[in-house]
Write an enzyme that holds these catalytic residues in place. Structure first.
Site, PDB file in Angstrom:
ATOM      1  CD  GLU A 141      66.252  30.265  18.629  1.00 14.95           C
ATOM      2  OE1 GLU A 141      65.478  31.235  18.492  1.00 14.95           O
ATOM      3  OE2 GLU A 141      66.670  29.606  17.669  1.00 14.95           O
ATOM      4  CB  CYS A 187      59.652  32.813  22.941  1.00 14.46           C
ATOM      5  SG  CYS A 187      59.775  31.231  22.116  1.00 14.46           S
TER       6      CYS A 187
HETATM    7  P1  NAP Z   1      65.816  33.543  31.914  1.00 15.77           P
HETATM    8  O1  NAP Z   1      65.667  34.132  33.228  1.00 15.77           O
HETATM    9  O2  NAP Z   1      66.700  34.196  30.946  1.00 15.77           O
HETATM   10  O3  NAP Z   1      66.279  32.030  32.156  1.00 15.77           O
HETATM   11  C1  NAP Z   1      66.631  31.176  31.096  1.00 15.77           C
HETATM   12  C2  NAP Z   1      67.817  30.336  31.526  1.00 15.77           C
HETATM   13  O4  NAP Z   1      68.946  31.181  31.677  1.00 15.77           O
HETATM   14  C3  NAP Z   1      67.633  29.663  32.873  1.00 15.77           C
HETATM   15  O5  NAP Z   1      68.280  28.418  32.843  1.00 15.77           O
HETATM   16  C4  NAP Z   1      68.331  30.617  33.835  1.00 15.77           C
HETATM   17  O6  NAP Z   1      68.746  29.986  35.017  1.00 15.77           O
HETATM   18  C5  NAP Z   1      69.499  31.056  32.989  1.00 15.77           C
HETATM   19  N1  NAP Z   1      70.063  32.346  33.334  1.00 15.77           N
HETATM   20  C6  NAP Z   1      69.424  33.427  33.829  1.00 15.77           C
HETATM   21  N2  NAP Z   1      70.295  34.447  33.945  1.00 15.77           N
HETATM   22  C7  NAP Z   1      71.501  33.997  33.529  1.00 15.77           C
HETATM   23  C8  NAP Z   1      72.797  34.576  33.423  1.00 15.77           C
HETATM   24  N3  NAP Z   1      73.040  35.845  33.764  1.00 15.77           N
HETATM   25  N4  NAP Z   1      73.802  33.816  32.963  1.00 15.77           N
HETATM   26  C9  NAP Z   1      73.589  32.552  32.601  1.00 15.77           C
HETATM   27  N5  NAP Z   1      72.396  31.935  32.682  1.00 15.77           N
HETATM   28  C10 NAP Z   1      71.355  32.660  33.128  1.00 15.77           C
HETATM   29  O7  NAP Z   1      64.444  33.393  31.170  1.00 15.77           O
HETATM   30  P2  NAP Z   1      63.118  32.751  31.734  1.00 15.77           P
HETATM   31  O8  NAP Z   1      62.419  33.749  32.562  1.00 15.77           O
HETATM   32  O9  NAP Z   1      63.415  31.447  32.357  1.00 15.77           O
HETATM   33  O10 NAP Z   1      62.325  32.443  30.366  1.00 15.77           O
HETATM   34  C11 NAP Z   1      61.530  33.377  29.782  1.00 15.77           C
HETATM   35  C12 NAP Z   1      62.235  34.078  28.633  1.00 15.77           C
HETATM   36  O11 NAP Z   1      62.745  33.138  27.702  1.00 15.77           O
HETATM   37  C13 NAP Z   1      61.278  34.942  27.861  1.00 15.77           C
HETATM   38  O12 NAP Z   1      61.877  36.142  27.475  1.00 15.77           O
HETATM   39  C14 NAP Z   1      60.971  34.088  26.640  1.00 15.77           C
HETATM   40  O13 NAP Z   1      60.475  34.773  25.548  1.00 15.77           O
HETATM   41  C15 NAP Z   1      62.283  33.466  26.388  1.00 15.77           C
HETATM   42  N6  NAP Z   1      62.110  32.281  25.561  1.00 15.77           N
HETATM   43  C16 NAP Z   1      62.545  32.312  24.276  1.00 15.77           C
HETATM   44  C17 NAP Z   1      62.347  31.222  23.442  1.00 15.77           C
HETATM   45  C18 NAP Z   1      62.813  31.210  22.005  1.00 15.77           C
HETATM   46  O14 NAP Z   1      62.858  30.146  21.429  1.00 15.77           O
HETATM   47  N7  NAP Z   1      63.161  32.314  21.417  1.00 15.77           N
HETATM   48  C19 NAP Z   1      61.708  30.096  23.938  1.00 15.77           C
HETATM   49  C20 NAP Z   1      61.258  30.101  25.254  1.00 15.77           C
HETATM   50  C21 NAP Z   1      61.483  31.209  26.058  1.00 15.77           C
HETATM   51  P3  NAP Z   1      67.965  30.210  36.411  1.00 15.77           P
HETATM   52  O15 NAP Z   1      66.614  29.643  36.236  1.00 15.77           O
HETATM   53  O16 NAP Z   1      68.792  29.480  37.384  1.00 15.77           O
HETATM   54  O17 NAP Z   1      67.942  31.701  36.627  1.00 15.77           O
END
Ligand code: NAP
Length: 453
Positions: free
Chosen positions: A227, A261
């Protein structure tokens, strides 16, 4: 140590000790062993526990909401709503999981043949901070009801909320290993994904994180649900009910301080009504109350991290340099970003092409239905689209033309336990919620009975 910091005032909230390899091993052993007994439990038993989790959430919503607000700056009234919604998804799956997963009889040459939906084991959930409880519960409630086990790697800035989620399940009486929070940084995700005890993964977050998790899981031939981001359009047709559309669009973009999102990030308005729509929209956005997230009447809080506010600032400034016009706001102070409206936006500008994760909305105009559809589909994202029109015939004709995972007519795109939720294109794949969501992490087992007598 992983540090939790309040984005509103910069104060440190807590230091959480990160799990080392031995801690992870112990947790995965417990998860794996718990699966052996949990998978044998009845739906009735699981439902009772899930109902207790719902009660726990409702009884202690103030406590859980307060930590969300402290850790990521969500206005407190919205944090409370988030906890209430988690109770709803627990109740929904407590009541419906058995029905969603009952054997599906298929008539063949066999005496009996059917599909049975069986749990697969330990599922890793990698989750974001923007809805620290909701994102986790919409995975965990169906996963546990299906007989699976959850292990959580939550975003580094909401580690206390992550601990609280584990506490909810423990307080509800779930066996200890059913749902565990692993306080770890993202560098430890690969090892866990490759571990034999982990059978699948779900990730809600950004494209780079999704792509990394899906690649590793792909190498290991493990199922994933992703997602990811979104850049939903809000399309206002000439015959829309403008008063109602304005109200809905303000909510669609600015709730959760724009960090959602499925927020409507791109307003696409018919050129004949653009001026009057923008005037009314600006009036309502100007009235949104910014302030301390812990105060009841605050609607716009702060962004959850300063670097994210800086990213948004850059997208806005770069778009203005390319010819976009600021109608309202546009300025940042630390983690606070003013509610911002930007017009004269073309499809090449960052605020149209990229995902904007904060309280800023772009406005682009269109001439006819065909151009509106093409502007919506131009995005690489495909989570959802809202269209506003009083003409049901037009809406029905247009629904199949959008690439997105959801089309909402005269309503903002929202998640509801009864409806499937998920995207297309770079917004990800797979579905959460409803019967579709609970069937993502199950073995769809084909069963064929024959007899020789
Ligand atoms: P993110 O940086 O991708 O982080 C999400 C999760 O992934 C965190 O637990 C993060 O841990 C972990 N993570 C980051 N890089 C990783 C990697 N290379 N390998 C494994 N895990 C990794 O995203 P965010 O900035 O927290 O959230 C915002 C994004 O999420 C936006 O793009 C938003 O649209 C999307 N989102 C989508 C939905 C949906 O339902 N489609 C819902 C909510 C949010 P750390 O915090 O330790 O880096």
């Amino acid at each position: 140590m992983i540090t939790s910091k309040n984005p509103y005032n910069g104060e440190e909230i807590a230091q959480i000790k990160e799990f080392d390899q031995a801690d992870i091993n112990k947790a995965l052993d417990l998860a794996d062993n718990t699966f052996k007994t949990w998978r044998e439990t009845s739906y009735k038993h699981r439902s009772e526990l899930m109902m207790k989790a719902a009660e726990e959430l409702k009884e202690n919503k103030q406590e859980y909401a307060r930590m969300i607000t402290l850790e990521m700056g969500k206005p407190i009234s919205q944090s409370i709503s988030e906890i209430e919604k988690c109770a709803w998804v627990c109740e929904y799956y407590a009541e419906n999981a058995e029905k969603h997963l009952e054997n599906e009889i298929i008539e063949t040459d066999a005496d009996t043949s059917y599909v049975s939906y069986e749990p697969i084991g330990v599922v890793l959930a990698v989750m974001p901070w923007n809805y620290p409880f909701w994102q986790v519960f919409r995975f965990a409630a169906p996963a546990l009801m299906a007989g699976n086990i959850g292990v959580l790697k939550h975003a580094s800035n909401v580690m206390q909320s992550a601990e609280n989620i584990q506490k909810v399940f423990e307080r509800a009486g779930f066996p200890k290993g059913c749902f565990q929070n692993l306080p770890i940084s993202s560098s430890k995700v690969e090892g866990i994904l490759r571990d034999k005890r982990v059978k699948a993964a779900t990730l809600t977050g950004s494209k780079p994180a999704g792509s990394s998790v899906a690649s590793i899981a792909g190498e290991e031939i493990k199922k994933t649900v992703l997602e990811l981001g979104g850049s939903n359009a809000l399309v206002i047709f000439k015959d829309a009910n403008i008063e109602e559309a304005v109200k809905t669009c303000v909510q669609a973009r600015f709730q959760n301080t724009g960090q959602s999102c499925i927020a409507g990030k791109r307003l696409i308005v018919h050129e004949d009504i653009a001026d009057s729509f923008i005037k009314k929209f600006k009036e309502q956005v100007s009235e949104l109350k910014s302030g301390d997230p812990s105060e009841e009447d605050t609607f716009i809080g702060v962004l959850s991290r300063e670097d994210l506010a800086e990213d948004l600032e850059k997208q806005v400034n770069d778009s203005v340099e390319q010819g976009a016009k600021i109608v309202l706001g546009g300025k940042r102070k630390g983690t606070y970003f003013e509610p911002t409206i930007i017009s004269n936006v073309t499809k090449e500008m960052p605020i149209f092409k990229e995902e904007t994760f904060g309280p800023a909305i772009s406005i682009t105009t269109f001439k006819d239905d065909e151009e509106a559809v093409s502007l919506v589909n131009y995005s690489d994202f495909g989570l959802g689209v809202s269209i506003f029109t009083e003409d049901v015939g037009r809406a029905k004709r247009l629904v199949p033309m959008f690439d997105d995972g959801a089309v909402f007519v005269n309503e903002l795109v929202k998640s509801d336990p009864r409806l499937p939720f998920g995207g297309t294109k770079i917004s990800g794949y797979g579905r959460e919620l409803s019967a579709h969501g609970i069937r993502e992490f199950v073995n769809r087992k084909t069963v064929y009975f024959n007899s020789y007598w």
